[in-house]
Design a protein around this motif. Structure first.
Motif, PDB file in Angstrom:
ATOM      1  N   ASP B  13      42.632  22.692  61.551  1.00  0.00           N
ATOM      2  CA  ASP B  13      41.327  21.861  60.556  1.00  0.00           C
ATOM      3  C   ASP B  13      41.028  22.996  59.732  1.00  0.00           C
ATOM      4  O   ASP B  13      40.763  22.259  58.116  1.00  0.00           O
ATOM      5  CB  ASP B  13      41.282  20.927  61.603  1.00  0.00           C
ATOM      6  CG  ASP B  13      41.559  20.089  62.039  1.00  0.00           C
ATOM      7  OD1 ASP B  13      42.129  19.940  61.582  1.00  0.00           O
ATOM      8  OD2 ASP B  13      40.106  19.130  62.859  1.00  0.00           O
ATOM      9  N   ARG B  16      43.861  23.946  57.091  1.00  0.00           N
ATOM     10  CA  ARG B  16      44.072  22.180  55.950  1.00  0.00           C
ATOM     11  C   ARG B  16      42.845  22.319  54.964  1.00  0.00           C
ATOM     12  O   ARG B  16      42.779  21.896  53.614  1.00  0.00           O
ATOM     13  CB  ARG B  16      44.418  21.534  56.576  1.00  0.00           C
ATOM     14  CG  ARG B  16      44.920  20.144  56.574  1.00  0.00           C
ATOM     15  CD  ARG B  16      45.180  18.814  56.910  1.00  0.00           C
ATOM     16  NE  ARG B  16      46.005  19.010  58.615  1.00  0.00           N
ATOM     17  CZ  ARG B  16      45.879  18.602  59.332  1.00  0.00           C
ATOM     18  NH1 ARG B  16      44.731  17.359  59.453  1.00  0.00           N
ATOM     19  NH2 ARG B  16      46.475  19.061  60.049  1.00  0.00           N
ATOM     20  N   ALA B 317      28.713  15.580  48.542  1.00  0.00           N
ATOM     21  CA  ALA B 317      28.073  16.771  49.913  1.00  0.00           C
ATOM     22  C   ALA B 317      27.668  16.591  50.696  1.00  0.00           C
ATOM     23  O   ALA B 317      27.561  16.809  51.954  1.00  0.00           O
ATOM     24  CB  ALA B 317      28.876  18.329  49.316  1.00  0.00           C
ATOM     25  N   ARG B 323      27.754  10.231  51.516  1.00  0.00           N
ATOM     26  CA  ARG B 323      29.228   9.797  52.699  1.00  0.00           C
ATOM     27  C   ARG B 323      29.551   8.544  52.316  1.00  0.00           C
ATOM     28  O   ARG B 323      30.487   8.389  53.099  1.00  0.00           O
ATOM     29  CB  ARG B 323      27.994   9.872  53.635  1.00  0.00           C
ATOM     30  CG  ARG B 323      28.657  10.392  54.754  1.00  0.00           C
ATOM     31  CD  ARG B 323      29.477  11.167  55.660  1.00  0.00           C
ATOM     32  NE  ARG B 323      27.983  12.293  55.754  1.00  0.00           N
ATOM     33  CZ  ARG B 323      27.690  12.683  56.454  1.00  0.00           C
ATOM     34  NH1 ARG B 323      27.884  11.774  57.793  1.00  0.00           N
ATOM     35  NH2 ARG B 323      26.518  13.708  57.104  1.00  0.00           N
ATOM     36  N   TYR B 324      28.665   7.739  51.830  1.00  0.00           N
ATOM     37  CA  TYR B 324      28.915   5.981  52.066  1.00  0.00           C
ATOM     38  C   TYR B 324      30.990   6.353  51.209  1.00  0.00           C
ATOM     39  O   TYR B 324      31.490   5.488  51.642  1.00  0.00           O
ATOM     40  CB  TYR B 324      27.991   5.521  51.215  1.00  0.00           C
ATOM     41  CG  TYR B 324      27.085   5.230  52.166  1.00  0.00           C
ATOM     42  CD1 TYR B 324      26.987   5.277  53.509  1.00  0.00           C
ATOM     43  CD2 TYR B 324      25.597   4.163  51.817  1.00  0.00           C
ATOM     44  CE1 TYR B 324      25.845   5.449  54.673  1.00  0.00           C
ATOM     45  CE2 TYR B 324      24.756   4.576  52.865  1.00  0.00           C
ATOM     46  CZ  TYR B 324      24.810   4.566  54.343  1.00  0.00           C
ATOM     47  OH  TYR B 324      23.539   4.247  55.180  1.00  0.00           O
ATOM     48  N   TYR B 326      33.010   8.687  50.322  1.00  0.00           N
ATOM     49  CA  TYR B 326      34.351   8.783  51.582  1.00  0.00           C
ATOM     50  C   TYR B 326      34.188   7.883  52.246  1.00  0.00           C
ATOM     51  O   TYR B 326      35.628   7.279  52.551  1.00  0.00           O
ATOM     52  CB  TYR B 326      33.191   9.864  52.364  1.00  0.00           C
ATOM     53  CG  TYR B 326      33.770  11.257  51.338  1.00  0.00           C
ATOM     54  CD1 TYR B 326      34.648  11.698  50.458  1.00  0.00           C
ATOM     55  CD2 TYR B 326      32.696  12.354  50.565  1.00  0.00           C
ATOM     56  CE1 TYR B 326      34.797  12.776  49.799  1.00  0.00           C
ATOM     57  CE2 TYR B 326      32.460  12.712  50.308  1.00  0.00           C
ATOM     58  CZ  TYR B 326      33.864  13.758  49.388  1.00  0.00           C
ATOM     59  OH  TYR B 326      34.225  13.818  48.633  1.00  0.00           O
ATOM     60  N   ALA B 327      33.275   7.121  53.082  1.00  0.00           N
ATOM     61  CA  ALA B 327      34.125   6.257  54.053  1.00  0.00           C
ATOM     62  C   ALA B 327      34.774   4.392  54.078  1.00  0.00           C
ATOM     63  O   ALA B 327      35.007   4.571  54.019  1.00  0.00           O
ATOM     64  CB  ALA B 327      32.265   5.736  54.878  1.00  0.00           C
ATOM     65  N   ASN B 331      38.111   4.384  54.580  1.00  0.00           N
ATOM     66  CA  ASN B 331      38.230   3.117  55.633  1.00  0.00           C
ATOM     67  C   ASN B 331      37.441   2.164  54.987  1.00  0.00           C
ATOM     68  O   ASN B 331      35.812   1.680  55.780  1.00  0.00           O
ATOM     69  CB  ASN B 331      38.109   3.011  56.922  1.00  0.00           C
ATOM     70  CG  ASN B 331      38.731   1.762  57.360  1.00  0.00           C
ATOM     71  OD1 ASN B 331      38.459   0.596  57.125  1.00  0.00           O
ATOM     72  ND2 ASN B 331      39.335   1.992  59.233  1.00  0.00           N
ATOM     73  N   ALA B 335      33.762   1.160  57.660  1.00  0.00           N
ATOM     74  CA  ALA B 335      32.532   1.209  56.775  1.00  0.00           C
ATOM     75  C   ALA B 335      31.589   0.324  56.656  1.00  0.00           C
ATOM     76  O   ALA B 335      30.222   0.627  57.160  1.00  0.00           O
ATOM     77  CB  ALA B 335      32.669   1.912  55.216  1.00  0.00           C
ATOM     78  N   GLY B 397      39.641   8.173  50.158  1.00  0.00           N
ATOM     79  CA  GLY B 397      38.529   8.994  50.996  1.00  0.00           C
ATOM     80  C   GLY B 397      38.317  10.142  51.328  1.00  0.00           C
ATOM     81  O   GLY B 397      37.754  11.119  52.231  1.00  0.00           O
ATOM     82  N   GLN B 398      39.662  11.201  50.212  1.00  0.00           N
ATOM     83  CA  GLN B 398      39.391  12.626  50.408  1.00  0.00           C
ATOM     84  C   GLN B 398      39.196  13.401  48.820  1.00  0.00           C
ATOM     85  O   GLN B 398      40.165  13.137  48.071  1.00  0.00           O
ATOM     86  CB  GLN B 398      40.097  13.560  51.232  1.00  0.00           C
ATOM     87  CG  GLN B 398      41.383  12.790  51.468  1.00  0.00           C
ATOM     88  CD  GLN B 398      41.785  13.480  52.182  1.00  0.00           C
ATOM     89  OE1 GLN B 398      42.657  14.201  52.615  1.00  0.00           O
ATOM     90  NE2 GLN B 398      42.028  13.210  53.628  1.00  0.00           N
TER      91      GLN B 398
END
Lengths: 533, 474
Positions: B13, B16, B317, B323-324, B326-327, B331, B335, B397-398
């Motif tokens: 992890d 990556r 970050a 965070r929302y 990214y969520a 997905n 979310a 998502g990323q």
């Protein structure tokens, strides 16, 4: 003419390591022609790796694989096809926009030259469907087929490729009880035609229903192979887990109190047609029925994931206006969805971030996440729920099903909601982890929370619920108060009677509605009528 | 066994994460090293810098009071050299007997004149260019009177063209517009969307801003007017971004289609407003944002960019909202079912993207001291390229904010490097295309867990995190 012909398939001393992980230390499997052979084990026991070795997706580090006594090398999935090996995975390999016929012959269209002979394909496909006793038009697009029908297409696809060894991985995961029966009939039929079938499932009932022998694996090792009739349920679990489980379902001590959630005449389309019930404090209310009966839809309406067309929801006597999941969460309702990967988790985020997602209001100040707080809280949960993560930043996608479910549970436990809706809480989870999930559910009701548990697994419904509701075609058709003395037949009976009342043919409409094309014969079932009345 | 497995997984992890976050930084570093090496060449000090070295040389070799003649060509830099050297030498107590700005003939005339006048010359300070003139090389033979005179010229040195201060500032200035827009685009792409309208919004913002300035004082416009006009341009673009977001959230249009439409609308508006021509009537002060520089010579635009990246990084970050985002991209359904209000998050992301494009347009107008409806053409592609090269996944998502900055830098460095090494512009486009394809390919392979490397086939994840082994519990 040898008295004992070599087995159709034999895998011996299979070893397979990945860097850092010995997935299979000692794999062994022997499959006879005309046999349904169960492959059992907890998640991580090495079943799927063994199947991938068989299907050519992985190459074993050592060991031999023989077909009809002849050692062979399965170099690739294509190679496996030539050798007569076909694997039907949980997620089907069908192209939704192509017809059943096109899917069956995809990649090996009959006929010569570049042109496809549609007529020939259609004839062959119809023959295959007849052989499988499935009245299905070869020209139906796969996306219009029910899950059960798609499965039949997958089987037909394997047969069209002259498969002699058929591997089915959790074939009943998305099927209703009736569809399962139908599938079993097909499996028995194929067995009669001399195919060897390897059957992988977590549902032990099915093993007894359809399998002849069972091979059990644990921690990458072959444990034993037995005739299924020599095994008991408890014995299988013992062999899989490696220790004795006192009972499949833990005991619970909770006091059932007053009604907290009251639902009146909830409606939405053809899926939910007037559902009324109440959920009490400290109670686990089982909600069961066939797939497509509208159970999940009820939970989604209560949670605000979908909007109800009519009906009222009261919590502690106060009417709720739930327009979105956020409203529901604020009111104290949470939903553990049926499909963890599609709805429960953001797989690309870390487990900690998933845990925090519904709780960020709690974990943040002035819009900034207080990560330390979040980390500490999650650390508590990983310890208490025994969630196995390498670290908090591990991606959710890299967890096993049981641990994923625990992460979802943790996030809702943290949100401290009183009404917990759980949809198929143990789907795809192995026996040991199932038990832990049950313990958690029990703990929740012991704290005075209320759980609505949707489940298709009747033993689970019977073993865990304080009260059971049975749904059929959008309505509640039965309620069982005395769970102690209830039986599976009793639950099924409600459905069958309702089926008779609503009159075949069943309507389509909501996705996953079973048996759209098959004719319904309630009388052909055993003696459910007597059991109920 | 269990422990080593989980450690292995953690390492995997971590590896990556490292590659997805910093892999491109390594690429950028390698590119810089390569171009530094490729553009390494003899550098000749110029202007006052050269004057300083020469003055130091003379001070080290000759006593005070010595007579020095200074010779340079007519170029601006040599002019700086001559005046600089004269001042430094006189300050150092030397006598400047002559300053020559011109060609070899002027130098010869000056020397002959000095010789006729019986002057004494101890040293001649020259630039690298003038030092190579035969007339200065052969002084002892040609002018016996000055046989003692020694020639001092600034020593040349080897230094990469690429790493020269001017060149680096040039790169920074070039990427500002793209990099600022790319911040908004990164957010959009993290939500799994795309914003094709940013190029047109650049033009619209530039036109709106310059138009407002022209109509409110033109070249005499006040600072307040200019700030107001710039803000107006940004706000209008933000509103248009909000509209894109609305069509995407409320009407469920695919972002590609929604923003494709808005792209046309915004571009059309820019042409209508400007009547198809450029607007030049802006005060000189308008260029301060695009061309001005402050502390340590760092351009204001670069400072602004740095601040925006810092804020955006913290937002993504550390904040709840980040965070929302990214969520929602990872997905949206999960979310939503976790209580995230997906639509407002998405709406905000497109609004920010519009605002950033507007800001980019204002900066571009300031850099070019004009507004034209043709600004920003195909910027959306450069911006998307920067985001993707920076490691943000097009499937959502990323992605990391600073990855985008690195992506923008990589593209700028490749372009700049190719310019410096004389790659022709047609070839440059081919190379750039290959770079973008390579980055997207890398992104896809990343999702396959590096399996393509065949070095470490993916272990079955459930194996590594399986239930406790029964032997330990019984």
């Amino acid at each position: 003419m040898t008295p004992n012909p070599p087995p159709l398939l034999s895998m011996t001393n299979i070893e397979k390591s990945f860097p850092g992980v010995r997935a299979i230390k000692h794999g062994q499997l022997e499959l006879q022609a005309g046999e349904v052979h169960a492959l059992l084990g907890e998640n991580g026991a090495g079943k799927s790796t063994l199947i991938k070795v068989l299907s050519g997706a992985h190459q074993p580090d050592s060991g031999t694989l023989s077909i009809d006594g002849v050692p062979v090398t399965v170099a690739s999935p294509f190679n496996a096809q030539d050798l007569g090996i076909a694997v039907i995975y949980q997620e089907f390999n069908l192209v939704p926009a192509l017809s059943a016929r096109e899917n069956i012959f995809l990649g090996q269209e009959p006929g010569n030259g570049p042109l496809v002979s549609k007529a020939q394909e259609r004839r062959l496909a119809t023959e295959l469907f007849e052989r499988l006793d499935m009245p299905l038009s070869p020209e139906t697009l796969c996306r219009d087929l029910s899950v059960a029908q798609q499965q039949v297409v997958e089987i037909a696809k394997a047969l069209a490729r002259n498969a002699r060894i058929l591997v089915m991985d959790e074939p009943t995961a998305a099927l209703s009880q009736r569809e399962v029966e139908k599938l079993f009939a097909i499996i028995r039929d194929l067995r009669g035609q001399g195919l060897g079938i390897i059957y992988v499932s977590h549902r032990l009932d099915e093993i007894f229903a359809v399998c002849d022998r069972a091979t059990i694996m644990r921690d990458g090792e072959y444990i034993t192979t037995h005739e299924v009739r020599d095994l008991s349920r408890e014995r299988i679990i013992e062999l899989m887990v490696g220790r004795k489980l006192e009972s499949e379902f833990p005991r619970r001590h909770s006091e059932i109190g007053e009604a907290r959630l009251q639902v009146q005449n909830l409606r939405r389309g053809s899926a939910v047609r007037g559902v009324t019930f109440e959920l009490k404090r400290g109670e686990i209310l089982g909600l069961t029925g066939l797939v497509g009966a509208g159970r999940t839809e009820v939970a989604r309406l209560l949670f605000g994931a979908d909007r109800a067309e009519a009906g009222r929801i009261f919590l502690d006597g106060r009417e709720l206006n739930v327009r979105s999941p956020l409203d529901a969460i604020r009111a104290g309702i949470c939903l553990l969805t049926e499909d963890r990967k599609a709805q429960g988790l953001v797989l690309g985020l870390s487990v900690r971030e998933n845990f925090g997602l519904p709780n960020l209001n709690f974990f943040s100040r002035l819009g900034f996440v207080r990560r330390l707080q979040e980390k500490r809280a999650f650390a508590d949960y990983t310890r208490n729920l025994r969630i196995k993560v390498s670290n908090q930043e591990q991606l959710a996608r890299n967890l096993s099903g049981g641990n994923q479910q625990k992460v979802v549970l943790a996030k809702w436990l943290q949100s401290n909601t009183d009404i917990v809706l759980v949809d198929e809480p143990t789907r795809g989870i192995d026996v040991g982890a199932k038990y832990e999930i049950y313990l958690l559910l029990n703990e929740l009701v012991a704290q005075g929370k209320s759980i609505l548990m949707i489940s298709s697994e009747l033993p689970e419904v019977l073993g865990m619920s304080d009260r059971i509701l049975v749904m059929h075609e959008g309505r509640i058709v039965g309620e069982i108060e005395d769970v102690e003395s209830a039986t599976q037949e009793q639950i099924l009976g409600f459905t069958v009677i309702a089926q008779g009342n609503t009159d075949a043919p069943a309507r389509g409409g909501d996705a996953g509605v079973p048996y759209q094309t098959e004719t319904v014969e309630p009388q052909s079932r055993k003696e459910p009528m007597e059991v109920i009345q | 066994m269990k422990l080593s497995q989980s450690r292995n997984l953690a390492l995997r992890d971590a590896g990556r994460t490292f590659f997805s976050s910093y892999g491109m930084a390594v690429v950028l570093l390698l590119l810089c090293i390569y171009y530094s090496w490729a553009t390494l060449q003899t550098q000749e000090p110029k202007g006052d810098a050269a004057a300083q070295t020469v003055a130091l040389q003379i001070a080290g070799a000759l006593p005070k009071g010595a007579n020095v003649m200074i010779v340079g060509t007519t170029s601006d830099e040599d002019n700086d050299f001559v005046t600089g050297a004269a001042k430094r030498l006189q300050d150092g107590g030397y006598v400047v007997v002559g300053k020559v700005l011109g060609d070899p003939r002027t130098a010869r005339q000056a020397l002959e004149k000095a010789a006729r006048g019986g002057a004494h010359i101890d040293a001649i300070a020259a630039t690298p260019a003038s030092a190579s003139w035969p007339v200065l090389q052969n002084i002892p033979q040609k002018y016996p009177a000055f046989s003692a005179a020694r020639l001092y010229a600034a020593q040349s040195y080897r230094w990469p063209l690429f790493l020269q201060r001017d060149n680096l500032l040039n790169i920074a200035n070039q990427i500002v517009v793209v990099a600022v827009i790319a911040v908004g685009m990164t957010l959009v792409i993290i939500t799994g969307g795309i914003d094709l309208s940013v190029g047109s919004l650049v033009a619209l913002a530039a036109i709106l801003t310059t138009l407002l300035i022209r109509n409110n004082g033109a070249t005499e416009a006040s600072t307040v007017t200019m700030i107001g006009a710039g803000l107006a341009g940004i706000i209008v673009c933000a509103l248009i971004g909000w509209c894109s977001g609305l069509t995407i959230t409320a009407f469920r249009l695919p972002p590609f289609i929604a923003t494709l439409g808005v792209m046309q609308i915004a571009s059309g508006l820019a042409f209508i407003l400007s009547k198809g021509s450029s607007i030049y009537e802006v005060p000189d002060g308008f260029t301060i944002l695009g061309r001005g520089s402050g502390l340590l010579g760092i351009p204001y635009a670069v400072m602004m960019m740095a601040v925006i990246y810092g804020v955006a990084h913290i937002l993504m970050a550390r904040s709840k909202w980040g965070r929302y985002v990214y969520a929602v991209g990872g997905n949206a359904e999960a979310a939503r079912l976790s209580g995230v209000r997906v639509a407002p998050v998405t709406l905000m992301v497109y609004t920010l993207s519009g605002a950033m494009a507007g800001l980019g347009g204002v900066v571009l107008a300031s850099q070019l001291k004009s507004g034209a409806p043709t600004y920003g053409v195909s910027y959306e592609l450069y911006v998307i390229a920067a985001v993707v090269v920076g490691g943000t996944s097009l499937s959502g998502g990323q992605g990391k904010i600073f990855g985008t900055l690195i992506g923008a830098l990589i593209i700028a460095v490749i372009q700049n490097g190719m310019n410096l090494t004389g790659v022709e512009s047609y070839t440059q486009r081919v190379v750039l295309g290959v770079v973008i394809l390579g980055a997207v390919l890398l992104d896809m392979l990343k999702h396959r867990d590096w399996r393509w490397l065949r070095l470490r086939p993916r272990p079955e994840p459930p194996v590594a995190v399986s239930s406790p082994s029964p032997s330990t519990t019984s």
